[in-house]
Design a protein around this motif. Sequence first.
Motif, PDB file in Angstrom:
ATOM      1  N   PHE A  63       0.865  -1.191   0.000  1.00 20.79           N
ATOM      2  CA  PHE A  63       0.000   0.000   0.000  1.00 20.79           C
ATOM      3  C   PHE A  63       0.897   1.235   0.000  1.00 20.79           C
ATOM      4  O   PHE A  63       1.064   1.912   1.022  1.00 20.79           O
ATOM      5  N   PRO A  64       1.523   1.533  -1.138  1.00 24.22           N
ATOM      6  CA  PRO A  64       2.535   2.591  -1.221  1.00 24.22           C
ATOM      7  C   PRO A  64       2.029   4.006  -0.947  1.00 24.22           C
ATOM      8  O   PRO A  64       2.847   4.911  -0.773  1.00 24.22           O
ATOM      9  N   LYS A  65       0.723   4.203  -0.905  1.00 21.97           N
ATOM     10  CA  LYS A  65       0.231   5.562  -0.625  1.00 21.97           C
ATOM     11  C   LYS A  65       0.476   5.961   0.823  1.00 21.97           C
ATOM     12  O   LYS A  65       0.369   7.144   1.176  1.00 21.97           O
ATOM     13  N   TYR A  66       0.810   4.982   1.689  1.00 25.36           N
ATOM     14  CA  TYR A  66       1.102   5.282   3.092  1.00 25.36           C
ATOM     15  C   TYR A  66       2.605   5.454   3.279  1.00 25.36           C
ATOM     16  O   TYR A  66       3.415   4.730   2.680  1.00 25.36           O
ATOM     17  N   GLU A  67       2.998   6.399   4.116  1.00 25.82           N
ATOM     18  CA  GLU A  67       4.406   6.698   4.348  1.00 25.82           C
ATOM     19  C   GLU A  67       4.917   5.943   5.567  1.00 25.82           C
ATOM     20  O   GLU A  67       4.267   5.927   6.620  1.00 25.82           O
ATOM     21  N   LYS A  68       6.085   5.347   5.422  1.00 24.13           N
ATOM     22  CA  LYS A  68       6.667   4.526   6.485  1.00 24.13           C
ATOM     23  C   LYS A  68       6.838   5.319   7.778  1.00 24.13           C
ATOM     24  O   LYS A  68       6.458   4.846   8.858  1.00 24.13           O
ATOM     25  N   GLU A  69       7.410   6.509   7.682  1.00 23.89           N
ATOM     26  CA  GLU A  69       7.680   7.293   8.890  1.00 23.89           C
ATOM     27  C   GLU A  69       6.402   7.655   9.643  1.00 23.89           C
ATOM     28  O   GLU A  69       6.373   7.648  10.863  1.00 23.89           O
ATOM     29  N   LYS A  70       5.362   7.962   8.901  1.00 21.20           N
ATOM     30  CA  LYS A  70       4.092   8.315   9.545  1.00 21.20           C
ATOM     31  C   LYS A  70       3.484   7.110  10.254  1.00 21.20           C
ATOM     32  O   LYS A  70       2.923   7.228  11.344  1.00 21.20           O
ATOM     33  N   LEU A  71       3.592   5.927   9.638  1.00 19.99           N
ATOM     34  CA  LEU A  71       3.049   4.719  10.261  1.00 19.99           C
ATOM     35  C   LEU A  71       3.842   4.353  11.517  1.00 19.99           C
ATOM     36  O   LEU A  71       3.262   3.945  12.535  1.00 19.99           O
ATOM     37  N   LEU A  72       5.162   4.503  11.466  1.00 19.20           N
ATOM     38  CA  LEU A  72       5.993   4.243  12.641  1.00 19.20           C
ATOM     39  C   LEU A  72       5.636   5.189  13.782  1.00 19.20           C
ATOM     40  O   LEU A  72       5.526   4.790  14.936  1.00 19.20           O
ATOM     41  N   LYS A  73       5.452   6.452  13.429  1.00 22.98           N
ATOM     42  CA  LYS A  73       5.086   7.453  14.435  1.00 22.98           C
ATOM     43  C   LYS A  73       3.729   7.128  15.060  1.00 22.98           C
ATOM     44  O   LYS A  73       3.537   7.248  16.278  1.00 22.98           O
ATOM     45  N   GLU A  74       2.784   6.711  14.224  1.00 21.63           N
ATOM     46  CA  GLU A  74       1.445   6.352  14.701  1.00 21.63           C
ATOM     47  C   GLU A  74       1.526   5.174  15.670  1.00 21.63           C
ATOM     48  O   GLU A  74       0.867   5.166  16.716  1.00 21.63           O
ATOM     49  N   TYR A  75       2.363   4.199  15.332  1.00 25.99           N
ATOM     50  CA  TYR A  75       2.503   3.019  16.186  1.00 25.99           C
ATOM     51  C   TYR A  75       3.136   3.387  17.529  1.00 25.99           C
ATOM     52  O   TYR A  75       2.632   3.024  18.601  1.00 25.99           O
ATOM     53  N   LYS A  76       4.250   4.093  17.494  1.00 25.82           N
ATOM     54  CA  LYS A  76       4.991   4.422  18.712  1.00 25.82           C
ATOM     55  C   LYS A  76       4.177   5.320  19.644  1.00 25.82           C
ATOM     56  O   LYS A  76       4.320   5.259  20.858  1.00 25.82           O
ATOM     57  N   LYS A  77       3.332   6.146  19.067  1.00 24.90           N
ATOM     58  CA  LYS A  77       2.496   7.036  19.879  1.00 24.90           C
ATOM     59  C   LYS A  77       1.524   6.241  20.748  1.00 24.90           C
ATOM     60  O   LYS A  77       1.203   6.623  21.868  1.00 24.90           O
ATOM     61  N   ALA A  78       1.050   5.097  20.238  1.00 23.03           N
ATOM     62  CA  ALA A  78       0.054   4.293  20.960  1.00 23.03           C
ATOM     63  C   ALA A  78       0.654   3.160  21.776  1.00 23.03           C
ATOM     64  O   ALA A  78       0.004   2.585  22.643  1.00 23.03           O
ATOM     65  N   ASP A  79       1.932   2.827  21.508  1.00 24.74           N
ATOM     66  CA  ASP A  79       2.553   1.677  22.179  1.00 24.74           C
ATOM     67  C   ASP A  79       3.033   2.054  23.583  1.00 24.74           C
ATOM     68  O   ASP A  79       3.609   3.125  23.795  1.00 24.74           O
ATOM     69  N   SER A  80       2.784   1.174  24.535  1.00 27.80           N
ATOM     70  CA  SER A  80       3.276   1.369  25.902  1.00 27.80           C
ATOM     71  C   SER A  80       3.297   0.030  26.607  1.00 27.80           C
ATOM     72  O   SER A  80       2.683  -0.945  26.163  1.00 27.80           O
ATOM     73  N   SER A  81       4.006  -0.015  27.725  1.00 25.18           N
ATOM     74  CA  SER A  81       4.119  -1.271  28.479  1.00 25.18           C
ATOM     75  C   SER A  81       2.794  -1.688  29.091  1.00 25.18           C
ATOM     76  O   SER A  81       2.618  -2.829  29.493  1.00 25.18           O
ATOM     77  N   TYR A  82       1.853  -0.734  29.173  1.00 31.69           N
ATOM     78  CA  TYR A  82       0.543  -1.022  29.783  1.00 31.69           C
ATOM     79  C   TYR A  82      -0.480  -1.500  28.749  1.00 31.69           C
ATOM     80  O   TYR A  82      -1.549  -1.985  29.099  1.00 31.69           O
ATOM     81  N   ASN A  83      -0.157  -1.320  27.494  1.00 34.05           N
ATOM     82  CA  ASN A  83      -1.107  -1.688  26.440  1.00 34.05           C
ATOM     83  C   ASN A  83      -0.767  -3.080  25.900  1.00 34.05           C
ATOM     84  O   ASN A  83       0.336  -3.312  25.405  1.00 34.05           O
ATOM     85  N   HIS A  84      -1.708  -3.996  26.003  1.00 39.84           N
ATOM     86  CA  HIS A  84      -1.480  -5.362  25.531  1.00 39.84           C
ATOM     87  C   HIS A  84      -2.336  -5.688  24.303  1.00 39.84           C
ATOM     88  O   HIS A  84      -2.380  -6.839  23.875  1.00 39.84           O
ATOM     89  N   ASP A  85      -3.020  -4.686  23.785  1.00 40.00           N
ATOM     90  CA  ASP A  85      -3.858  -4.892  22.601  1.00 40.00           C
ATOM     91  C   ASP A  85      -3.091  -4.517  21.332  1.00 40.00           C
ATOM     92  O   ASP A  85      -2.201  -3.653  21.348  1.00 40.00           O
ATOM     93  N   PHE A  86      -3.454  -5.160  20.225  1.00 36.16           N
ATOM     94  CA  PHE A  86      -2.866  -4.801  18.941  1.00 36.16           C
ATOM     95  C   PHE A  86      -3.155  -3.330  18.646  1.00 36.16           C
ATOM     96  O   PHE A  86      -4.216  -2.805  19.006  1.00 36.16           O
ATOM     97  N   ILE A  87      -2.212  -2.666  17.988  1.00 37.02           N
ATOM     98  CA  ILE A  87      -2.296  -1.215  17.769  1.00 37.02           C
ATOM     99  C   ILE A  87      -2.709  -0.921  16.331  1.00 37.02           C
ATOM    100  O   ILE A  87      -2.067  -1.396  15.372  1.00 37.02           O
ATOM    101  N   GLU A  88      -3.759  -0.129  16.188  1.00 37.70           N
ATOM    102  CA  GLU A  88      -4.265   0.235  14.864  1.00 37.70           C
ATOM    103  C   GLU A  88      -3.359   1.287  14.242  1.00 37.70           C
ATOM    104  O   GLU A  88      -3.095   2.326  14.844  1.00 37.70           O
ATOM    105  N   ILE A  89      -2.892   1.022  13.023  1.00 41.83           N
ATOM    106  CA  ILE A  89      -2.077   2.034  12.335  1.00 41.83           C
ATOM    107  C   ILE A  89      -2.731   2.520  11.040  1.00 41.83           C
ATOM    108  O   ILE A  89      -2.415   3.598  10.546  1.00 41.83           O
ATOM    109  N   ILE A  90      -3.617   1.713  10.475  1.00 40.17           N
ATOM    110  CA  ILE A  90      -4.401   2.162   9.309  1.00 40.17           C
ATOM    111  C   ILE A  90      -5.850   1.811   9.608  1.00 40.17           C
ATOM    112  O   ILE A  90      -6.191   0.646   9.816  1.00 40.17           O
ATOM    113  N   ASP A  91      -6.708   2.842   9.665  1.00 41.13           N
ATOM    114  CA  ASP A  91      -8.088   2.606  10.111  1.00 41.13           C
ATOM    115  C   ASP A  91      -9.003   2.046   9.034  1.00 41.13           C
ATOM    116  O   ASP A  91      -9.986   1.368   9.337  1.00 41.13           O
TER     117      ASP A  91
END
Length: 592
Positions: free
Chosen positions: A98-126
Amino acid sequence: MKIRLIIIFLLIFAIVITLLSRVYFLSIKSNTYYEELSKNNYINRVNKIPIRGIIEDRNGEKLAINEMGFTILIKPHLSSYKYKDQLEKIIDLIVKHFPKYEKEKLLKEYKKADSSYNHDFIEIIDYIPYDEFFSKYTILASKEDIKIESSTKRYYPQKEVASHIIGYVGKASKIDILNNELSSYNGIIGKNGLEKYYNTKLQGEMGYKDVKVNALNKEIEILDEKEPSIDNNIKITLDINLQKYIQEIFTGKSGAVIVMDARNGELLSAASFPEFDNNIFARGISVKEWNEMRNDFNHPFTNKIINGLYPPGSVIKMGVALSFLENNIKDNFNVNCSGSITIGNRNFRCWKSSGHGNVGFRKAISESCDDFFYKGSLKIGINKISTTLDKLGFGQQTGVDQINEFFGVNPNKEWKEKKYNQPWYVGETVISSIGQGNVLVTPLQIARYTSYIATGKLPKPHFYKATYEEPKELDIPKEYLDVLRKGMYDVSYAEKGTATKHINSQVTIASKTGTAQVVSIPQSEKVRMKESELQYYERSHAWITTYAPFKNPQYVVTVIEEHGGHGGEAAGDIASKIYDKLYELGYITSKE
């Protein structure tokens, strides 16, 4: 000695009772609490989010639907340096397909939601549309670090047609979530129009599944289950084909058109122009699109049907005439119109500089003689005019099922004192009597009051039958309404009626035109400039409000063209075409 023994025994007894009470609490009473608490260790509740209901027109045509697609989620706890390469490989795989999505933006989206308290899969493309995603499904779903879930996105198949009425959904804000728990799960909420007004109905009720799991979070059995609601659809009164037709004949113009069943308030068409494509909000509007629409002088964001405030001009004259009749001005009242009237040091002109001669009620409405209303208003005053207009729904909401409907302004002495802390002047009574000055109305208020003149009952306009209310009876004699109806018939068909040259429908129409000034005419201007000589945004708004068939009133058509000039010339042909279309579609079966 005896007293000491008694005290010792009492002390021992108290200690024993205390110990027994504590044992009872720990072994029995608190057991219920800890049992409930322990359930959280092995019972998981999985929420089942309902699919948003669709919106259909009266004939079942789809106005708002849900398009199927997929959401991509990534396993949590991959943000650390240890798993850096693993996370990047996952993102690279997604971007590859899905080349219309940018790698850096997806990484940023993931890291923003990731934490040691979150055990659920993280949505990066809605949302990715079904057709776009399907061929890639097997590739991505086979990766244990990637989770694919079904998703929906709101879509408006009619694009810009009826956009103000249908409204749109958007991402739920923090305030939205506080007021609406379900929006925290599906992430969207109605933001405007019917989507917002009926959000609770459309979003439905959430279901759930209580699942017993083991220490490894593996499902053992289903303990309880409730399906989400499925009866979330609404069918409204609009005829989208009629709406499309009106859009075609109103192309290039700014304003509003309303087609309402005069008998019950059903809105067959309600268009605010210019319109816009609601899909830009459902997918997310760009800064460029937002600025272009916000800076458009024709105000595409404004729902002019209920939020457009205009001077009504001459379309208010039936209401003012009704106030004359209600306040002991007899139906044989006549004035001699010479073209103007002087009050103090100011000259109030009739639109016809040479005057209309001898004028009674019927001719005053037919030829729209201003002087008749000037002189009648001086006899009864603004407060009595305001009282009648209040009964007819001016200065108040119609109650239509749309959000943030405006009230308009039905001025009187008390209103001015309260708003401006100033007295009311007689000149203001005169200009108010012809729908200028402080008087402001919405197009829907004009359509509603026209329905009353046509049928003798004041309906509540609505798009969804759940909001229907019986039309209101008013204490106004039928013979008064007959005077107004005859005048409106003459507007369309008398030799000097203000719409006679422009009403050309096969259906017999009663009408009233209006030319509402947006700039004042200086007293030094002896002859009024032609509308065509004015700059566009200085030209008057053109009104026409109508009902038909004349002998058996069924429908009201109200049109306002912003800066359109004279009402009959600008809007008469539009109203005529709409009635012909109503006849063609079978809504009107008798032409007379």
